[in-house]
Design an enzyme around this catalytic site. Structure first.
Site, PDB file in Angstrom:
ATOM      1  N   ASP A  35       0.817  -1.214   0.000  1.00  0.00           N
ATOM      2  CA  ASP A  35       0.000   0.000   0.000  1.00  0.00           C
ATOM      3  C   ASP A  35       0.854   1.270   0.000  1.00  0.00           C
ATOM      4  OD1 ASP A  35      -2.320   1.405  -0.022  1.00  0.00           O
ATOM      5  OD2 ASP A  35      -2.828   1.052   2.073  1.00  0.00           O
ATOM      6  N   ASN A  83     -10.648  -3.587  -6.349  1.00  0.00           N
ATOM      7  CA  ASN A  83      -9.855  -2.598  -7.107  1.00  0.00           C
ATOM      8  C   ASN A  83     -10.434  -2.295  -8.496  1.00  0.00           C
ATOM      9  OD1 ASN A  83      -6.624  -3.536  -5.710  1.00  0.00           O
ATOM     10  ND2 ASN A  83      -7.994  -1.878  -5.148  1.00  0.00           N
TER      11      ASN A  83
HETATM   12  C1  FPP Z   1      -1.780   0.070  -3.321  1.00  0.00           C
HETATM   13  O1  FPP Z   1      -1.425   1.421  -3.447  1.00  0.00           O
HETATM   14  C2  FPP Z   1      -1.262  -0.693  -4.453  1.00  0.00           C
HETATM   15  C3  FPP Z   1      -2.020  -1.355  -5.348  1.00  0.00           C
HETATM   16  C4  FPP Z   1      -3.512  -1.379  -5.271  1.00  0.00           C
HETATM   17  C5  FPP Z   1      -1.436  -2.073  -6.466  1.00  0.00           C
HETATM   18  C6  FPP Z   1      -0.114  -2.750  -6.250  1.00  0.00           C
HETATM   19  C7  FPP Z   1       0.385  -3.205  -7.553  1.00  0.00           C
HETATM   20  C8  FPP Z   1       1.639  -3.060  -8.039  1.00  0.00           C
HETATM   21  C9  FPP Z   1       2.754  -2.562  -7.203  1.00  0.00           C
HETATM   22  C10 FPP Z   1       1.971  -3.375  -9.467  1.00  0.00           C
HETATM   23  C11 FPP Z   1       1.532  -4.651 -10.108  1.00  0.00           C
HETATM   24  C12 FPP Z   1       1.986  -5.899  -9.459  1.00  0.00           C
HETATM   25  C13 FPP Z   1       2.966  -6.761  -9.847  1.00  0.00           C
HETATM   26  C14 FPP Z   1       3.052  -8.067  -9.148  1.00  0.00           C
HETATM   27  C15 FPP Z   1       3.982  -6.490 -10.860  1.00  0.00           C
HETATM   28  P1  FPP Z   1      -2.574   2.516  -3.586  1.00  0.00           P
HETATM   29  O2  FPP Z   1      -2.776   2.814  -5.010  1.00  0.00           O
HETATM   30  O3  FPP Z   1      -3.803   2.056  -2.866  1.00  0.00           O
HETATM   31  O4  FPP Z   1      -1.897   3.709  -2.842  1.00  0.00           O
HETATM   32  P2  FPP Z   1      -2.642   4.878  -2.029  1.00  0.00           P
HETATM   33  O5  FPP Z   1      -3.452   4.216  -0.953  1.00  0.00           O
HETATM   34  O6  FPP Z   1      -1.498   5.665  -1.494  1.00  0.00           O
HETATM   35  O7  FPP Z   1      -3.472   5.642  -3.031  1.00  0.00           O
END
Ligand code: FPP
Length: 257
Positions: A35, A83
């Protein structure tokens, strides 16, 4: 006697801000809610996509370190069943990053003996994602190193409902009796079949919730939270989480000594 040793160990094991791990007690399974990518980007006045891109770089580092330390399973929460509610362009970015990651990393991951596995219903993912996942799983299926579980279109409730439906079907067909349903049978219908439950669930970025992650499997997991956003999460943070885990008193509902 054991407690005195524990205190002694705690005081003497911090070196240069890093930690001295007990290599005999490395957690078998670590699960991470990656996150804070969006907040990381926002703080730098960058588009959210670059936060996710930086998050992928963290995956590359953390998988290597977990493998080096002897962790056997690493589960990464990449895309939840919820998501899909995000803007279409962000969903597309995440899917593209996954495809790019698999294309770029597969030979290195394979060379290092990593087994790629997906938790979740991948049938709803874009075709290029499904193809790349299939290839990666096929190439790495006989490897014996760390298992990298990517949770994609994954939800803990969804997983439990699917397992329940499969078992209910077996009851309806007269293959089993309701009284035969137990933990072991239920686990055999989960995406994590034949895997140990996560020892630690790590969530960076300051949030302290599970967000529908591994709801069945986390019954006795240790939680480790930190304020660092995922792109800034370092190998040292991973070692610190393991160190804290090693100093926790896990009783699994029983009483020690
Ligand atoms: C959470 O940050 C992150 C995600 C929902 C996606 C995570 C995915 C990746 C890092 C890339 C794809 C995966 C692989 C295995 C290559 P957020 O967007 O919720 O952050 P925020 O809460 O700060 O807005």
């Amino acid at each position: 006697m054991r407690n005195i040793f524990k205190l002694f160990k705690k005081k003497t094991s911090l070196e240069n801000n890093d930690v001295q791990l007990d290599m005999e007690n490395i957690p078998k399974h670590i699960a991470i809610i990656m996150d804070g990518n969006g907040r990381w980007a926002k703080a730098k006045n960058l588009p959210r996509a670059l936060g996710h891109k930086a998050g992928v770089e963290t995956i590359r580092r953390i998988i290597k370190e977990a493998d080096r330390l002897g962790v056997k399973y690493m589960t990464l929460y990449a895309f939840s069943t919820e998501n899909w509610k995000r803007p279409k362009n962000e969903v597309n970015t995440l899917m593209k990053l996954l495809v790019q990651y698999l294309k770029e990393e597969i030979s290195e991951l394979h060379k290092n003996g990593v087994v790629i596995n997906v938790l979740g219903d991948s049938s709803r993912l874009p075709n290029d994602c499904i193809d790349e996942i299939q290839k990666a799983k096929e190439i790495t299926k006989n490897n014996t190193g760390i298992v990298m579980n990517v949770a994609l279109n994954y939800g803990g409730r969804d997983e439990i409902i699917r397992a329940t439906r499969e078992i209910a079907e077996m009851v309806a067909l007269g293959e089993i009796k309701p009284s035969e349903i137990d933990d072991k049978m239920f686990e055999n219908h989960l995406y994590t079949k034949n895997m140990p439950d996560p020892d630690i669930i790590i969530r960076p970025s300051g949030e302290q919730r599970l967000s529908n992650f591994l709801l069945w499997q986390c019954a006795y997991s240790e939680f480790w939270y930190s304020n660092i956003n995922w792109p800034d999460f370092t190998e040292e943070d991973l070692r610190r989480a393991i160190y804290d885990f090693q100093n926790r008193d896990r009783r699994f509902g029983a009483i020690k000594d």
